[in-house]
Scaffold this active site. Structure first.
Site, mmCIF file in Angstrom:
data_model
loop_
_atom_site.group_PDB
_atom_site.id
_atom_site.type_symbol
_atom_site.label_atom_id
_atom_site.label_comp_id
_atom_site.label_asym_id
_atom_site.label_seq_id
_atom_site.Cartn_x
_atom_site.Cartn_y
_atom_site.Cartn_z
ATOM 1 N N HIS A 69 -3.603 -12.583 11.172
ATOM 2 C CA HIS A 69 -3.230 -11.627 12.228
ATOM 3 C C HIS A 69 -2.814 -10.302 11.614
ATOM 4 O O HIS A 69 -2.859 -9.259 12.262
ATOM 5 C CB HIS A 69 -2.108 -12.204 13.105
ATOM 6 C CG HIS A 69 -0.834 -12.433 12.362
ATOM 7 N ND1 HIS A 69 -0.738 -13.338 11.331
ATOM 8 C CD2 HIS A 69 0.380 -11.848 12.457
ATOM 9 C CE1 HIS A 69 0.487 -13.301 10.827
ATOM 10 N NE2 HIS A 69 1.180 -12.406 11.498
ATOM 11 N N ARG A 70 -2.357 -10.349 10.362
ATOM 12 C CA ARG A 70 -2.110 -9.139 9.570
ATOM 13 C C ARG A 70 -2.844 -9.359 8.251
ATOM 14 O O ARG A 70 -2.883 -10.477 7.736
ATOM 15 C CB ARG A 70 -0.624 -8.988 9.236
ATOM 16 C CG ARG A 70 0.283 -8.850 10.425
ATOM 17 C CD ARG A 70 0.589 -7.396 10.706
ATOM 18 N NE ARG A 70 1.677 -7.286 11.656
ATOM 19 C CZ ARG A 70 1.547 -7.447 12.966
ATOM 20 N NH1 ARG A 70 0.375 -7.751 13.480
ATOM 21 N NH2 ARG A 70 2.586 -7.319 13.755
ATOM 22 N N LYS A 74 -1.009 -13.180 2.238
ATOM 23 C CA LYS A 74 -0.221 -13.053 1.000
ATOM 24 C C LYS A 74 0.447 -14.359 0.632
ATOM 25 O O LYS A 74 0.877 -15.111 1.506
ATOM 26 C CB LYS A 74 0.841 -11.974 1.255
ATOM 27 C CG LYS A 74 1.567 -11.500 0.048
ATOM 28 C CD LYS A 74 0.812 -10.428 -0.683
ATOM 29 C CE LYS A 74 1.499 -10.079 -1.991
ATOM 30 N NZ LYS A 74 1.293 -11.105 -3.042
ATOM 31 N N LYS A 98 7.433 -16.757 6.842
ATOM 32 C CA LYS A 98 8.301 -15.957 5.980
ATOM 33 C C LYS A 98 8.057 -14.465 6.202
ATOM 34 O O LYS A 98 8.985 -13.695 6.430
ATOM 35 C CB LYS A 98 7.969 -16.331 4.524
ATOM 36 C CG LYS A 98 9.005 -15.992 3.510
ATOM 37 C CD LYS A 98 8.547 -16.371 2.101
ATOM 38 C CE LYS A 98 8.482 -17.863 1.859
ATOM 39 N NZ LYS A 98 8.326 -18.200 0.419
ATOM 40 N N ASP A 103 9.743 -9.271 8.462
ATOM 41 C CA ASP A 103 8.983 -8.075 8.834
ATOM 42 C C ASP A 103 8.152 -7.502 7.699
ATOM 43 O O ASP A 103 8.168 -6.289 7.452
ATOM 44 C CB ASP A 103 9.934 -6.982 9.349
ATOM 45 C CG ASP A 103 9.932 -6.959 10.859
ATOM 46 O OD1 ASP A 103 8.899 -7.338 11.450
ATOM 47 O OD2 ASP A 103 10.955 -6.559 11.446
ATOM 48 N N LYS A 110 -1.697 -19.252 0.303
ATOM 49 C CA LYS A 110 -1.123 -19.844 -0.899
ATOM 50 C C LYS A 110 -2.228 -20.468 -1.722
ATOM 51 O O LYS A 110 -3.225 -20.945 -1.166
ATOM 52 C CB LYS A 110 -0.123 -20.933 -0.525
ATOM 53 C CG LYS A 110 0.830 -21.290 -1.619
ATOM 54 C CD LYS A 110 1.941 -20.278 -1.685
ATOM 55 C CE LYS A 110 3.051 -20.648 -2.607
ATOM 56 N NZ LYS A 110 4.268 -19.927 -2.251
ATOM 57 N N SER A 367 6.945 -7.895 -3.351
ATOM 58 C CA SER A 367 5.482 -7.849 -3.499
ATOM 59 C C SER A 367 4.886 -6.809 -2.548
ATOM 60 O O SER A 367 3.940 -6.099 -2.891
ATOM 61 C CB SER A 367 4.858 -9.211 -3.175
ATOM 62 O OG SER A 367 4.920 -10.065 -4.284
HETATM 63 N N1 GLU Z 1 5.376 -17.226 -4.439
HETATM 64 C C1 GLU Z 1 6.339 -16.453 -3.742
HETATM 65 C C2 GLU Z 1 6.718 -17.120 -2.415
HETATM 66 O O1 GLU Z 1 6.521 -18.296 -2.242
HETATM 67 C C3 GLU Z 1 5.939 -14.995 -3.606
HETATM 68 C C4 GLU Z 1 4.762 -14.724 -2.756
HETATM 69 C C5 GLU Z 1 4.281 -13.271 -2.826
HETATM 70 O O2 GLU Z 1 4.963 -12.453 -3.409
HETATM 71 O O3 GLU Z 1 3.212 -13.023 -2.282
HETATM 72 O O4 GLU Z 1 7.272 -16.520 -1.553
#
Ligand code: GLU
Length: 475
Positions: A69-70, A74, A98, A103, A110, A367
């Site tokens: 959706h975005r 990540k 998360k 936000d 993952k 990040s």
């Molecule tokens: N591996 C980290 C997490 O579980 C960082 C993920 C990220 O920075 O994209 O939140």
């Protein structure tokens, strides 16, 4: 997947889904929308050969995209022998929630590679990582616009630099190639403050929690962080930074640190930096001079303490030990350390839990800053730092002239200092953690159906997600 989760009868994925279901029921969300939000959009499995010491070895890896959706989606890449598709999917879902809670405008993803990194040399790890990155890039699962990995368990800056470099060679015309992965070394496009970010985020979250006396009291605690007795599980990147910051900057006492080879305990507080050096030199905590040692690490989770911080694996607090946990507050620095079954037992006992999907978001928040820095191709603070310093100097001069006095050095130094990248990253991280905690507390107190922070956090995430699904429609 840990044995604890296996024996509780639920996979990690189901455990996360069940926790999210509680929020879905409270929100009375449409089942179709809820199912669309819970499902993983796509999962890639790759199997590839690498020649190691004259023999071909075959490796299997995954990258799950939970939501788009975005964009980009990540989330980290994990190297461990616990990795499987279920785990990667569960962790990708957690990334979606998360990002929504704090936000950060990303979808959730993952990755994982089934490997014991300890068995391979640096050169071998480089060849394996570059090959994995190539597989991901060629299949559209590594790209600055759509899918951006980061470090996780078993990976760090070094792997991220190899991944970025592999992507660059495959896509030399992509001006934003460096943004294809975050958590890189600063010399290779990383941002200052990323390595400590998850631990720093946990510290900021705990500080914010202790700014709310009613919440602190409801958890059976009082006062601030100073003097609080803390047990930490895991002295990896996250556990080390949390333990270090809380003991050195907040005067909390780290009374026990649990690692794979046992636990070290000291009621007067463990010297975290020394323990970390010991672990780096010997590979474990056994033999550390500044504390009492016991091989019964798991049992130490049940120690009497104010705050328990699991900062290692998922599923370490399960139905089998939840009833014995004596901590008043559990701060989930790891992903999924408390199973669904354990969560129910702990809630009944009145143990407050700051949930993973909020508490360990510091990594992805920073990040996000790194990704923006990479897209803008400029370090934060580079344009305005000297300007701010000059303005600070003018203010000092004006105040001294008007007051016919000399401003003390410590105030002058603060006023004439322009913010560098580190300052700005920490300020942005602090702001994100504080605002999200306030929102979670507010959500929990506003809704009488919610009696825990996890459900409150998921309600916040699902509200944002469902809005985006309903506004855009399902296509
Ligand atoms: N591996 C980290 C997490 O579980 C960082 C993920 C990220 O920075 O994209 O939140």
């Amino acid at each position: 997947m840990s044995d604890a989760i296996k024996t509780s009868g639920l996979s990690f994925r189901q455990s996360v889904d069940h926790m999210v279901d509680r929020a879905i029921q409270i929100m009375k969300l449409d089942t179709g929308v809820a199912n669309a939000m819970k499902a993983c959009t796509s999962v890639l499995q790759v199997t590839f050969p690498v020649e190691i010491r004259g023999k071909i070895e075959v490796f299997t890896g995954w990258r799950a995209v939970h939501s788009i959706h975005r964009l980009p989606s990540k989330g980290g890449i994990r190297y461990a022998t616990s990795v499987d598709q279920m785990e990667v999917e569960a962790l990708a879902a957690l990334m979606t929630y998360k990002c929504a809670i704090v936000d950060v405008p990303f979808g959730g993803s993952k990755g994982g590679l089934f490997i014991d990194p300890g068995k391979y040399s640096r050169d071998e790890m480089q060849r394996i990582t570059r090959r994995f990155a190539r597989e991901l890039a060629e299949k559209g699962f590594l790209n600055p616009a759509t899918n951006v990995p980061a470090p996780d368990m078993g990976t760090g800056q070094r792997e991220m630099a190899w991944i970025a470099d592999t992507y660059k060679h495959l896509n030399p015309n992509d001006i934003n190639y460096i943004a294809c992965v975050t958590g890189k070394p600063v010399a290779h496009g990383g941002i200052r403050g990323r390595t400590e970010a998850t631990g720093r985020g946990v510290q900021y979250a705990l500080r914010e929690f202790f700014r709310h006396p009613d919440e602190v009291k409801a958890a059976g605690l009082d006062g601030g962080l100073a003097g609080k007795r803390i047990v930490i599980q895991g002295l990896g990147n996250v556990g080390y930074h949390v333990a270090k910051f809380l003991s050195e900057e907040d005067e909390a006492k780290i009374i026990a640190i649990i690692e794979h080879d046992g636990v070290i305990m000291n009621e007067d507080g463990i010297q975290v930096q020394q323990a970390y050096y010991h672990k780096s030199e010997t590979g474990g905590l056994k033999g550390f001079a500044g504390a009492k040692y016991s091989p019964a690490g798991d049992k130490a989770l049940e120690m009497e303490c104010d705050i328990l911080i699991p900062a290692a694996l998922e599923g370490v607090i399960h139905k089998g030990n939840a009833g014995n946990i004596k901590a008043k507050l559990i701060a989930e620095a790891a992903n999924g350390p408390v199973t669904f079954g354990a969560d129910a037992i702990l809630r009944k006992k009145g143990v407050a839990i700051l949930p993973d999907a909020y508490l360990n978001a510091g990594g992805v928040i920073v990040s996000y800053f790194e990704w923006i820095r990479n897209l803008t191709h400029i370090r934060f603070g580079r344009l305005q730092r000297r300007f701010d310093e000059a303005r600070g100097q003018h203010i000092v001069t004006a105040l001294e002239m008007l007051g016919n006095t000399t401003i003390p050095d410590w105030i002058r130094n603060e006023l004439v200092r322009g913010a560098d990248e580190f300052d700005l990253v920490r300020s942005g991280l602090d702001d994100s953690m504080r605002l999200s905690m306030q929102e979670i507390i507010e959500q929990r107190n506003r809704n009488s159906d919610i009696d825990d922070y996890r459900t409150a956090a998921y309600v916040i995430a699902l509200t944002k997600l469902s809005r985006s699904y309903l506004d855009l429609g399902v296509y």
